[in-house]
Design a protein around this motif. Structure first.
Motif, PDB file in Angstrom:
ATOM      1  N   LEU A   1       0.601  -1.257  -0.021  1.00  0.00           N
ATOM      2  CA  LEU A   1       0.011   0.012   0.158  1.00  0.00           C
ATOM      3  C   LEU A   1       0.827   1.241   0.153  1.00  0.00           C
ATOM      4  N   LEU A   2       1.887   1.205   0.731  1.00  0.00           N
ATOM      5  CA  LEU A   2       2.768   2.622   0.864  1.00  0.00           C
ATOM      6  C   LEU A   2       3.832   2.393  -0.269  1.00  0.00           C
ATOM      7  N   ASP A   3       3.270   2.621  -1.457  1.00  0.00           N
ATOM      8  CA  ASP A   3       4.054   2.506  -2.807  1.00  0.00           C
ATOM      9  C   ASP A   3       3.049   3.398  -3.742  1.00  0.00           C
ATOM     10  N   GLY A   4       3.083   4.804  -3.766  1.00  0.00           N
ATOM     11  CA  GLY A   4       2.452   5.243  -4.769  1.00  0.00           C
ATOM     12  C   GLY A   4       1.387   6.250  -4.037  1.00  0.00           C
ATOM     13  N   PRO A   5       0.601   6.763  -4.927  1.00  0.00           N
ATOM     14  CA  PRO A   5      -0.374   7.609  -4.481  1.00  0.00           C
ATOM     15  C   PRO A   5      -1.859   7.070  -3.369  1.00  0.00           C
ATOM     16  N   LEU A   6      -1.853   7.872  -2.420  1.00  0.00           N
ATOM     17  CA  LEU A   6      -3.007   7.262  -1.438  1.00  0.00           C
ATOM     18  C   LEU A   6      -3.861   8.454  -1.363  1.00  0.00           C
ATOM     19  N   THR A   7      -5.300   8.298  -1.144  1.00  0.00           N
ATOM     20  CA  THR A   7      -6.159   9.366  -0.674  1.00  0.00           C
ATOM     21  C   THR A   7      -6.159   9.429   0.698  1.00  0.00           C
ATOM     22  N   TYR A   8      -6.108  10.291   1.231  1.00  0.00           N
ATOM     23  CA  TYR A   8      -6.355  10.499   2.781  1.00  0.00           C
ATOM     24  C   TYR A   8      -7.357  11.371   3.329  1.00  0.00           C
ATOM     25  N   ARG A   9      -8.153  10.781   4.224  1.00  0.00           N
ATOM     26  CA  ARG A   9      -9.017  11.545   5.054  1.00  0.00           C
ATOM     27  C   ARG A   9      -8.685  11.536   6.562  1.00  0.00           C
ATOM     28  N   LEU A  10      -8.620  12.752   7.096  1.00  0.00           N
ATOM     29  CA  LEU A  10      -8.122  13.231   8.577  1.00  0.00           C
ATOM     30  C   LEU A  10      -9.500  13.646   9.056  1.00  0.00           C
ATOM     31  N   ASP A  11      -9.868  12.867  10.119  1.00  0.00           N
ATOM     32  CA  ASP A  11     -11.114  13.205  10.922  1.00  0.00           C
ATOM     33  C   ASP A  11     -10.597  13.238  12.450  1.00  0.00           C
ATOM     34  N   HIS A  12     -10.305  14.603  12.779  1.00  0.00           N
ATOM     35  CA  HIS A  12      -9.928  14.804  14.097  1.00  0.00           C
ATOM     36  C   HIS A  12      -8.512  13.811  14.644  1.00  0.00           C
ATOM     37  N   ARG A  13      -8.540  12.786  14.866  1.00  0.00           N
ATOM     38  CA  ARG A  13      -7.401  12.020  15.279  1.00  0.00           C
ATOM     39  C   ARG A  13      -7.324  10.778  14.824  1.00  0.00           C
ATOM     40  N   THR A  14      -8.203  10.278  13.910  1.00  0.00           N
ATOM     41  CA  THR A  14      -8.286   9.239  12.875  1.00  0.00           C
ATOM     42  C   THR A  14      -7.887   9.686  11.460  1.00  0.00           C
ATOM     43  N   LEU A  15      -7.120   8.723  10.914  1.00  0.00           N
ATOM     44  CA  LEU A  15      -6.440   9.052   9.420  1.00  0.00           C
ATOM     45  C   LEU A  15      -6.903   7.486   8.807  1.00  0.00           C
ATOM     46  N   THR A  16      -7.440   7.991   7.569  1.00  0.00           N
ATOM     47  CA  THR A  16      -7.806   6.717   6.684  1.00  0.00           C
ATOM     48  C   THR A  16      -6.949   7.039   5.330  1.00  0.00           C
ATOM     49  N   LEU A  17      -6.179   6.098   4.736  1.00  0.00           N
ATOM     50  CA  LEU A  17      -5.330   6.090   3.663  1.00  0.00           C
ATOM     51  C   LEU A  17      -6.130   4.964   2.760  1.00  0.00           C
ATOM     52  N   THR A  18      -6.338   5.263   1.529  1.00  0.00           N
ATOM     53  CA  THR A  18      -6.802   4.377   0.444  1.00  0.00           C
ATOM     54  C   THR A  18      -6.361   4.475  -0.743  1.00  0.00           C
ATOM     55  N   ASP A  19      -5.979   3.357  -1.598  1.00  0.00           N
ATOM     56  CA  ASP A  19      -5.286   3.378  -2.830  1.00  0.00           C
ATOM     57  C   ASP A  19      -6.658   3.556  -3.777  1.00  0.00           C
ATOM     58  N   ALA A  20      -6.251   3.623  -5.272  1.00  0.00           N
ATOM     59  CA  ALA A  20      -7.373   3.669  -6.197  1.00  0.00           C
ATOM     60  C   ALA A  20      -8.447   2.674  -6.165  1.00  0.00           C
ATOM     61  N   SER A  21      -8.063   1.471  -5.903  1.00  0.00           N
ATOM     62  CA  SER A  21      -9.055   0.311  -5.649  1.00  0.00           C
ATOM     63  C   SER A  21      -9.759   0.294  -4.539  1.00  0.00           C
ATOM     64  N   GLY A  22      -9.370   1.119  -3.491  1.00  0.00           N
ATOM     65  CA  GLY A  22     -10.224   1.317  -2.334  1.00  0.00           C
ATOM     66  C   GLY A  22      -9.716   0.292  -1.258  1.00  0.00           C
ATOM     67  N   GLU A  23      -8.330  -0.207  -1.397  1.00  0.00           N
ATOM     68  CA  GLU A  23      -7.655  -0.874  -0.386  1.00  0.00           C
ATOM     69  C   GLU A  23      -7.049   0.087   0.302  1.00  0.00           C
ATOM     70  N   GLY A  24      -6.709  -0.039   1.558  1.00  0.00           N
ATOM     71  CA  GLY A  24      -6.140   0.856   2.535  1.00  0.00           C
ATOM     72  C   GLY A  24      -6.151   0.460   4.169  1.00  0.00           C
ATOM     73  N   PHE A  25      -5.919   1.456   4.871  1.00  0.00           N
ATOM     74  CA  PHE A  25      -5.751   1.152   6.283  1.00  0.00           C
ATOM     75  C   PHE A  25      -6.364   2.255   7.142  1.00  0.00           C
ATOM     76  N   THR A  26      -6.310   2.144   8.284  1.00  0.00           N
ATOM     77  CA  THR A  26      -6.773   3.020   9.070  1.00  0.00           C
ATOM     78  C   THR A  26      -5.696   3.419  10.337  1.00  0.00           C
ATOM     79  N   ALA A  27      -5.724   4.565  11.083  1.00  0.00           N
ATOM     80  CA  ALA A  27      -4.623   4.634  12.071  1.00  0.00           C
ATOM     81  C   ALA A  27      -5.296   5.816  12.907  1.00  0.00           C
ATOM     82  N   ARG A  28      -5.023   5.741  14.083  1.00  0.00           N
ATOM     83  CA  ARG A  28      -5.139   6.720  15.207  1.00  0.00           C
ATOM     84  C   ARG A  28      -4.018   7.620  15.624  1.00  0.00           C
TER      85      ARG A  28
END
Length: 271
Positions: free
Chosen positions: A237-264
């Motif tokens: 996943l950590l190879d190329g562009p990822l769309t990120y969404r930051l919600d207060h203290r939660t971070l979501t990263l996804t690739d073009a296919s919708g695969e990704g991960f969440t982090a706090r």
């Protein structure tokens, strides 16, 4: 013969004045209801809970938010939960818990059970600066909270806590541990741990896109199968562009296919 009547009139004036002070509408001595505790519009970190006089420190990620709609939602550090909350002055009445059913380590499940028990029924609230304490009527239960600042994208230690596939989110694979985390630095680097090995790469943020110029450089340790499985997934996943969404203290990263991960965002000094 006028003196008794004058005295009676004076007494009547004093009586009316006293009545106006005790119950008159809008008068300077009129009784007013205490304002509701200002708990909404703030994100709260759960610091600890107390049940039957026993205090338990909260794990990292435990938090609580109050909405103006009369709902509260939070994270126990294990599962997400919600409840109906009515605020009347300095009293909060909590009812109707809903909890997700994700399995967690035993210590986090114990804390979650204590939290749900403490955060229920009528609680007296006391706000002291940045701290909010909710206490049960008998004083043997309660929840301690602190105002929680938002986390910036860069410079925050992000603890990876889930995987995303399309619209589905899941916890990390059982046995993969809790080592996976990353820091997006202000120096254009992203560093951290993939679940087993440490890694580093160049990264840049533009708009809502985080581009990792991989593949990432890693150490060469061999770990358990679940840890290596998670590491392989994160490495890809950590190879190329990822769309990120930051919600207060939660971070979501996804690739073009919708695969990704969440982090706090990790809170320094928290377990």
């Amino acid at each position: 013969m006028q003196k008794p009547r004058t005295l009676a009139a004076a007494a009547l004036v004093l009586l009316l004045a006293a009545c106006g002070t005790e119950g008159g509408d809008g008068g300077p001595g009129a009784a007013t209801a205490a304002p509701d505790l200002p708990v909404t519009g703030t994100h709260w970190t759960i610091e600890s809970v107390t049940v039957d006089g026993t205090r338990s420190a909260a794990p990292d990620g435990a938090r609580l938010d109050f909405a103006e709609t009369g709902r509260a939602k939070g994270d126990s550090g294990c599962n997400h939960f919600g409840a109906a909350v009515a605020v009347n002055g300095d009293t909060l009445t909590v009812s109707s818990h809903e909890v997700t059913a994700m399995g967690c380590p035993a210590d986090r499940e114990r804390f979650e059970s204590a939290l749900l028990k403490a955060f229920s029924g009528k609680l007296n609230g006391r706000l002291d600066g940045e701290d909010l304490t909710l206490t049960s009527a008998d004083g043997r239960g309660g929840v301690e909270l602190t105002r929680e600042p938002s986390a910036p994208l860069r410079g925050t230690t992000w603890k990876i806590d889930g995987l995303v596939s399309g619209t589905t989110a899941a916890s990390l694979p059982a046995g993969s541990g809790d080592k996976a985390r990353m820091v997006i630095g202000t120096d254009g680097r992203i560093t951290g741990n993939l679940g087993c090995n440490n890694f580093s790469a160049t990264a840049r943020a533009d708009g809502r896109t985080l581009t990792v110029e991989g593949p990432a450089a890693t150490t060469r340790m061999i770990c358990t199968s679940p840890q290596m499985s998670l590491e392989t997934k994160l490495y890809e996943l950590l190879d190329g562009p990822l769309t990120y969404r930051l919600d207060h203290r939660t971070l979501t990263l996804t690739d073009a296919s919708g695969e990704g991960f969440t982090a706090r965002a990790e809170t320094p000094g928290r377990a």
